[in-house]
Motif scaffolding. Structure first.
Motif, mmCIF file in Angstrom:
data_model
loop_
_atom_site.group_PDB
_atom_site.id
_atom_site.type_symbol
_atom_site.label_atom_id
_atom_site.label_comp_id
_atom_site.label_asym_id
_atom_site.label_seq_id
_atom_site.Cartn_x
_atom_site.Cartn_y
_atom_site.Cartn_z
ATOM 1 N N CYS A 184 48.087 -14.601 -24.143
ATOM 2 C CA CYS A 184 47.170 -15.213 -23.178
ATOM 3 C C CYS A 184 47.913 -15.846 -22.010
ATOM 4 O O CYS A 184 47.410 -15.844 -20.887
ATOM 5 C CB CYS A 184 46.281 -16.241 -23.867
ATOM 6 N N LYS A 185 49.116 -16.361 -22.239
ATOM 7 C CA LYS A 185 49.865 -17.000 -21.151
ATOM 8 C C LYS A 185 50.176 -16.024 -20.023
ATOM 9 O O LYS A 185 50.490 -16.436 -18.911
ATOM 10 C CB LYS A 185 51.152 -17.631 -21.667
ATOM 11 N N ASN A 186 50.076 -14.724 -20.297
ATOM 12 C CA ASN A 186 50.354 -13.709 -19.280
ATOM 13 C C ASN A 186 49.099 -13.120 -18.651
ATOM 14 O O ASN A 186 49.150 -12.057 -18.024
ATOM 15 C CB ASN A 186 51.245 -12.614 -19.859
ATOM 16 N N ILE A 187 47.976 -13.807 -18.810
ATOM 17 C CA ILE A 187 46.771 -13.417 -18.085
ATOM 18 C C ILE A 187 47.012 -13.709 -16.609
ATOM 19 O O ILE A 187 47.410 -14.818 -16.249
ATOM 20 C CB ILE A 187 45.534 -14.178 -18.595
ATOM 21 N N VAL A 188 46.805 -12.719 -15.744
ATOM 22 C CA VAL A 188 47.024 -12.916 -14.312
ATOM 23 C C VAL A 188 45.716 -12.890 -13.514
ATOM 24 O O VAL A 188 45.699 -13.231 -12.342
ATOM 25 C CB VAL A 188 48.023 -11.884 -13.735
ATOM 26 N N ARG A 189 44.622 -12.472 -14.160
ATOM 27 C CA ARG A 189 43.333 -12.466 -13.482
ATOM 28 C C ARG A 189 42.230 -12.697 -14.494
ATOM 29 O O ARG A 189 42.214 -12.077 -15.550
ATOM 30 C CB ARG A 189 43.091 -11.153 -12.763
ATOM 31 N N LEU A 190 41.312 -13.630 -14.170
ATOM 32 C CA LEU A 190 40.119 -13.883 -14.969
ATOM 33 C C LEU A 190 38.912 -13.863 -14.041
ATOM 34 O O LEU A 190 38.851 -14.644 -13.094
ATOM 35 C CB LEU A 190 40.183 -15.268 -15.637
ATOM 36 N N ASN A 191 37.989 -12.971 -14.312
ATOM 37 C CA ASN A 191 36.736 -12.954 -13.571
ATOM 38 C C ASN A 191 35.647 -13.484 -14.490
ATOM 39 O O ASN A 191 35.538 -13.054 -15.643
ATOM 40 C CB ASN A 191 36.386 -11.539 -13.105
ATOM 41 N N VAL A 192 34.858 -14.422 -13.989
ATOM 42 C CA VAL A 192 33.828 -15.075 -14.784
ATOM 43 C C VAL A 192 32.460 -14.772 -14.167
ATOM 44 O O VAL A 192 32.267 -14.962 -12.959
ATOM 45 C CB VAL A 192 34.042 -16.605 -14.836
ATOM 46 N N TYR A 193 31.552 -14.313 -15.003
ATOM 47 C CA TYR A 193 30.179 -14.044 -14.596
ATOM 48 C C TYR A 193 29.287 -14.968 -15.416
ATOM 49 O O TYR A 193 29.449 -15.069 -16.630
ATOM 50 C CB TYR A 193 29.804 -12.586 -14.866
ATOM 51 N N LYS A 198 24.944 -15.733 -21.538
ATOM 52 C CA LYS A 198 24.977 -16.610 -20.368
ATOM 53 C C LYS A 198 26.296 -16.568 -19.610
ATOM 54 O O LYS A 198 26.369 -17.006 -18.480
ATOM 55 C CB LYS A 198 24.722 -18.058 -20.800
ATOM 56 N N VAL A 199 27.371 -16.076 -20.266
ATOM 57 C CA VAL A 199 28.691 -16.061 -19.636
ATOM 58 C C VAL A 199 29.491 -14.856 -20.122
ATOM 59 O O VAL A 199 29.364 -14.450 -21.272
ATOM 60 C CB VAL A 199 29.456 -17.392 -19.907
ATOM 61 N N GLU A 200 30.264 -14.281 -19.211
ATOM 62 C CA GLU A 200 31.121 -13.134 -19.517
ATOM 63 C C GLU A 200 32.432 -13.308 -18.758
ATOM 64 O O GLU A 200 32.435 -13.721 -17.598
ATOM 65 C CB GLU A 200 30.427 -11.835 -19.090
ATOM 66 N N VAL A 201 33.548 -13.029 -19.440
ATOM 67 C CA VAL A 201 34.873 -13.209 -18.847
ATOM 68 C C VAL A 201 35.678 -11.930 -19.032
ATOM 69 O O VAL A 201 35.816 -11.450 -20.154
ATOM 70 C CB VAL A 201 35.622 -14.402 -19.493
ATOM 71 N N GLU A 202 36.189 -11.383 -17.925
ATOM 72 C CA GLU A 202 37.069 -10.217 -18.007
ATOM 73 C C GLU A 202 38.459 -10.632 -17.536
ATOM 74 O O GLU A 202 38.597 -11.548 -16.740
ATOM 75 C CB GLU A 202 36.530 -9.034 -17.207
ATOM 76 N N ALA A 203 39.483 -9.928 -18.054
ATOM 77 C CA ALA A 203 40.859 -10.361 -17.787
ATOM 78 C C ALA A 203 41.774 -9.182 -17.512
ATOM 79 O O ALA A 203 41.530 -8.061 -17.975
ATOM 80 C CB ALA A 203 41.391 -11.151 -18.973
ATOM 81 N N THR A 204 42.852 -9.481 -16.792
ATOM 82 C CA THR A 204 43.993 -8.574 -16.635
ATOM 83 C C THR A 204 45.204 -9.332 -17.153
ATOM 84 O O THR A 204 45.436 -10.477 -16.766
ATOM 85 C CB THR A 204 44.195 -8.171 -15.158
ATOM 86 N N VAL A 205 45.968 -8.676 -18.038
ATOM 87 C CA VAL A 205 47.111 -9.303 -18.691
ATOM 88 C C VAL A 205 48.314 -8.392 -18.520
ATOM 89 O O VAL A 205 48.186 -7.167 -18.569
ATOM 90 C CB VAL A 205 46.836 -9.504 -20.210
ATOM 91 N N VAL A 206 49.479 -8.973 -18.328
ATOM 92 C CA VAL A 206 50.715 -8.189 -18.170
ATOM 93 C C VAL A 206 51.737 -8.599 -19.226
ATOM 94 O O VAL A 206 51.628 -9.656 -19.840
ATOM 95 C CB VAL A 206 51.316 -8.356 -16.760
ATOM 96 N N LYS A 207 52.721 -7.709 -19.427
ATOM 97 C CA LYS A 207 53.878 -8.104 -20.238
ATOM 98 C C LYS A 207 55.093 -7.374 -19.735
ATOM 99 O O LYS A 207 55.008 -6.437 -18.976
ATOM 100 C CB LYS A 207 53.673 -7.872 -21.733
#
Length: 129
Positions: A71-80, A120-129
């Motif tokens: 999780c520490k390498n999440i670089v993008r979080l989009n929240v709806y 009520k909420v949705e979260v999408e992510a981009t993660v790198v390593k």
């Protein structure tokens, strides 16, 4: 992998995100579909926003970890969300989760008319390593 944050200002720090993240030489990139408060049996939650946000973040964390990423390498979080006011009333949950994992990500937050079923909420992510 090298990560560099770009922040021309300081005001975003109180909102738990950064303006941009540059990633050089990643070993891999994980694109995570929007995670919601759906349980392991595939049943959508009809709970309040706080409960749904907690389950949504737990589901996101599970997908990230089971993919071999951190999780520490999440670089993008989009929240709806279907209610910005309800989400911000429990935004401490989101900010505490970000701090717990030391995440420094870019973000976009959108209020939408509806999400799947009772969500009520949705979260999408981009993660790198």
């Amino acid at each position: 992998m090298e990560k560099k944050e770009i922040n021309p200002w300081e005001w975003q720090d109180k909102r738990s995100y950064v303006q941009a993240v540059e990633v050089k030489n990643p070993e891999g990139t994980l694109y995570v579909s929007g995670q919601t408060a759906i349980n392991a049996a595939g049943i959508s939650s009809d709970a309040d926003m706080r409960s749904q946000l907690i389950q949504t973040l737990a589901n996101l964390e599970k997908v990230v970890k089971e993919s071999g990423y951190e999780c520490k390498n999440i670089v993008r979080l989009n929240v709806y969300t279907t209610s910005e006011s309800e989400l911000f009333a429990c935004f401490d949950i989101f900010q505490d989760w970000i701090a717990k994992h030391g995440i420094r990500q870019t973000s976009t937050l959108l209020e939408v008319k509806t999400l799947f079923e009772t969500l009520k909420v949705e979260v999408e992510a981009t993660v790198v390593k």
